[in-house]
Design a protein around this motif. Sequence first.
Motif, short mmCIF file in Angstrom:
data_model
loop_
_atom_site.label_atom_id
_atom_site.label_comp_id
_atom_site.label_asym_id
_atom_site.label_seq_id
_atom_site.Cartn_x
_atom_site.Cartn_y
_atom_site.Cartn_z
N SER A 1 17.77 18.24 52.43
CA SER A 1 17.72 19.57 52.23
C SER A 1 18.62 20.01 53.30
O SER A 1 19.55 21.03 52.92
N ASN A 2 18.61 19.73 54.60
CA ASN A 2 19.35 20.11 55.64
C ASN A 2 20.75 19.81 55.44
O ASN A 2 21.83 20.50 55.61
N LEU A 3 21.21 18.63 55.05
CA LEU A 3 22.44 18.23 54.50
C LEU A 3 23.07 18.90 53.22
O LEU A 3 24.35 19.48 53.53
N ALA A 4 22.26 19.33 52.29
CA ALA A 4 22.73 20.32 51.19
C ALA A 4 23.07 21.77 51.78
O ALA A 4 24.19 22.24 51.47
N ARG B 1 27.47 23.75 52.72
CA ARG B 1 27.91 25.15 52.37
C ARG B 1 28.67 25.90 53.28
O ARG B 1 29.62 26.68 53.08
N VAL B 2 28.57 25.16 54.73
CA VAL B 2 29.69 25.57 55.66
C VAL B 2 30.98 25.29 55.04
O VAL B 2 32.14 25.89 55.45
N GLU C 1 24.63 11.80 55.83
CA GLU C 1 25.75 12.10 56.65
C GLU C 1 26.75 12.97 55.51
O GLU C 1 26.80 12.68 54.49
N CYS C 2 27.28 13.93 56.27
CA CYS C 2 28.42 14.86 55.53
C CYS C 2 29.62 13.87 55.43
O CYS C 2 29.97 13.46 56.44
N ALA C 3 29.96 13.99 54.28
CA ALA C 3 31.28 13.15 53.94
C ALA C 3 32.45 13.65 54.44
O ALA C 3 33.38 13.26 54.57
N ILE C 4 32.39 15.19 54.70
CA ILE C 4 33.48 15.70 55.25
C ILE C 4 33.86 15.75 57.01
O ILE C 4 34.99 15.53 57.48
N CYS C 5 32.79 15.90 57.52
CA CYS C 5 32.82 15.88 58.81
C CYS C 5 31.94 14.69 59.56
O CYS C 5 31.88 14.81 60.98
N GLN C 6 31.11 14.02 58.88
CA GLN C 6 30.26 12.85 59.22
C GLN C 6 29.27 13.55 60.16
O GLN C 6 28.45 12.56 60.76
N ARG C 7 28.86 14.72 60.30
CA ARG C 7 27.65 15.06 60.83
C ARG C 7 26.30 14.61 60.30
O ARG C 7 26.39 14.60 58.81
N SER C 8 25.41 14.10 60.69
CA SER C 8 24.26 13.60 60.24
C SER C 8 23.08 14.35 60.31
O SER C 8 22.87 15.20 61.22
N PHE C 9 21.97 14.31 59.35
CA PHE C 9 20.85 14.98 59.12
C PHE C 9 19.58 14.21 59.04
O PHE C 9 19.77 12.88 58.41
N ARG C 10 18.69 14.69 59.51
CA ARG C 10 17.32 13.84 59.02
C ARG C 10 16.72 13.89 57.70
O ARG C 10 15.95 13.02 57.09
#
Length: 273
Positions: free
Chosen positions: A174-177, A181-182, A162-171
Amino acid sequence: MFGFPTATLLDCHGRYAQNVAFFNVMTEAHHKYDHSEATGSSSWDIQNSFRREKPEQKSPDSKTLQEDSPGVRQRVYECQECGKSFRQKGSLTLHERIHTGQKPFECTHCGKSFRAKGNLVTHQRIHTGEKPYQCKECGKSFSQRGSLAVHERLHTGQKPYECAICQRSFRNQSNLAVHRRVHSGEKPYRCDQCGKAFSQKGSLIVHIRVHTGLKPYACTQCRKSFHTRGNCILHGKIHTGETPYLCGQCGKSFTQRGSLAVHQRSCSQRLTL
């Protein structure tokens, strides 16, 4: 055993002849016992004296020890370059190759080298086509266990990163990394030809084809070529007649999402007039 004055050195030699080290110890003990008659020392004093004079075991370097729990000391191996510690010497050896750049395991097919033998074994499956890890849900196979674990999340819906900034989650991580960058604006991949930078390596690879003219994806119907697989797939819908992108205002459909977006802008302008 030292409390019997009548015991002779020869008796001990006959009993312990197969253990030279123990015989040497007994020789010293007998020597002390013989002198004890002159000094008045008891056999108990001699035994205790012998125990005190046993050579002390050398303790390992303090840098190679750590205490995990009371009374238990665990040897650890420390990297001299970065200070990172490992519980197994083999793990330290593998880690040190990061600093030295050593890659002793070479693929006989393509010459690519690896730091660990396990990485070479996994790589060689590219050449052999071996895919030993199979999804129980859909039967799809993978060459790496980690790839299977990521794939299985498609079925379970699990997105543990999970992204700590927007809480969007990834499987996968590497996709989170890449997503981070956004928020940071980081674009580490730069084109050597024009200096344009990208947040993803794949985007840079596609961009470079603009300079090289490479179009590796060809339509099976008309042989028209494209820079990306996505554009080739969209083009194929022209031949199949598929128009999946539907305008919600007028009902017109399109083969490409971009075409729909352009249409919707003009459609909105007409409705407001």
